[in-house]
Motif scaffolding. Sequence first.
Motif, mmCIF file in Angstrom:
data_model
loop_
_atom_site.group_PDB
_atom_site.id
_atom_site.type_symbol
_atom_site.label_atom_id
_atom_site.label_comp_id
_atom_site.label_asym_id
_atom_site.label_seq_id
_atom_site.Cartn_x
_atom_site.Cartn_y
_atom_site.Cartn_z
ATOM 1 N N GLN A 1 82.578 77.240 15.737
ATOM 2 C CA GLN A 1 81.792 76.605 15.204
ATOM 3 C C GLN A 1 81.110 77.359 13.869
ATOM 4 O OE1 GLN A 1 81.241 76.444 18.654
ATOM 5 N NE2 GLN A 1 82.444 74.876 18.683
ATOM 6 N N ALA B 1 83.687 77.971 10.968
ATOM 7 C CA ALA B 1 84.117 76.379 10.246
ATOM 8 C C ALA B 1 83.964 76.794 8.782
ATOM 9 C CB ALA B 1 83.411 75.511 10.693
ATOM 10 N N ARG C 1 86.825 73.122 9.580
ATOM 11 C CA ARG C 1 86.603 73.211 11.234
ATOM 12 C C ARG C 1 87.626 73.988 11.833
ATOM 13 N NH1 ARG C 1 90.547 70.578 13.476
ATOM 14 N NH2 ARG C 1 91.952 68.953 12.235
#
Length: 242
Positions: free
Chosen positions: A199, A202, A209
Amino acid sequence: MTPVTVVTGGGRGIGAATVRRLAAAGHDVVFCYRRDSDAADAVLRDIAAAGRQGHAVRADTTDPDQVVRLFDTAEKLGELTGLVNNAGVTSPIGPFVDLTVTDLRRVVDVNLIGYVLCAQQAARRLRPGGAIVNVSSAAATLGSPGEYVHYAAVKAATDTLTVGLAKELAPRGIRVNCVAPGVVDTEIHTISGVPDRAQRAAGRIPLGRAGRADEIAAAIVWLLGEDASYTTGTVLRVAGGM
């Protein structure tokens, strides 16, 4: 003839996604795992649900005897047609100067020596039309500064192994390719000490992503199949633009 494929590290993450895709594509699959028998059992159930045969073998791919046992198990299902060299580890993220010899040796043992041992067995057993896919990493060209330069270096060796072995086995009609994933949302980041790394990354990935395990598995299965019959010695980057 039903394809028979060995997948190392097939209990979780990219390996498990690959096993499931292979079964859906009509392969019988033998995969190895290290510790999580519950996860391995779940993958076996999915193989059976796809109408294919499968075996899960608890094995350490750095041990030559255990590697032989893995491939012997596969040949009980029929003639071996493919190998996915996927079993891999990272180590805690941090500066290069803080790398311990223990972590270095483990990364080299699993990610390089294990790949070589499995590729040797495959090279001895595969017939014309067989294929090997090694799982590398975009880190091989990015270097992973401040995270795990040693892991990136070992993955660069995987790319070289792929190119050299492809040229050596091509006269026998055996193809060897490589998939180089970028940041993929799997449990491997927990081992590195940053569980939410996918995460966090990203923002620096052009597609915005992290990847999914199934997206990497799709590339692996394609390289094993007839649609990639003229593809060998290739490192296929599946990294969201990184």
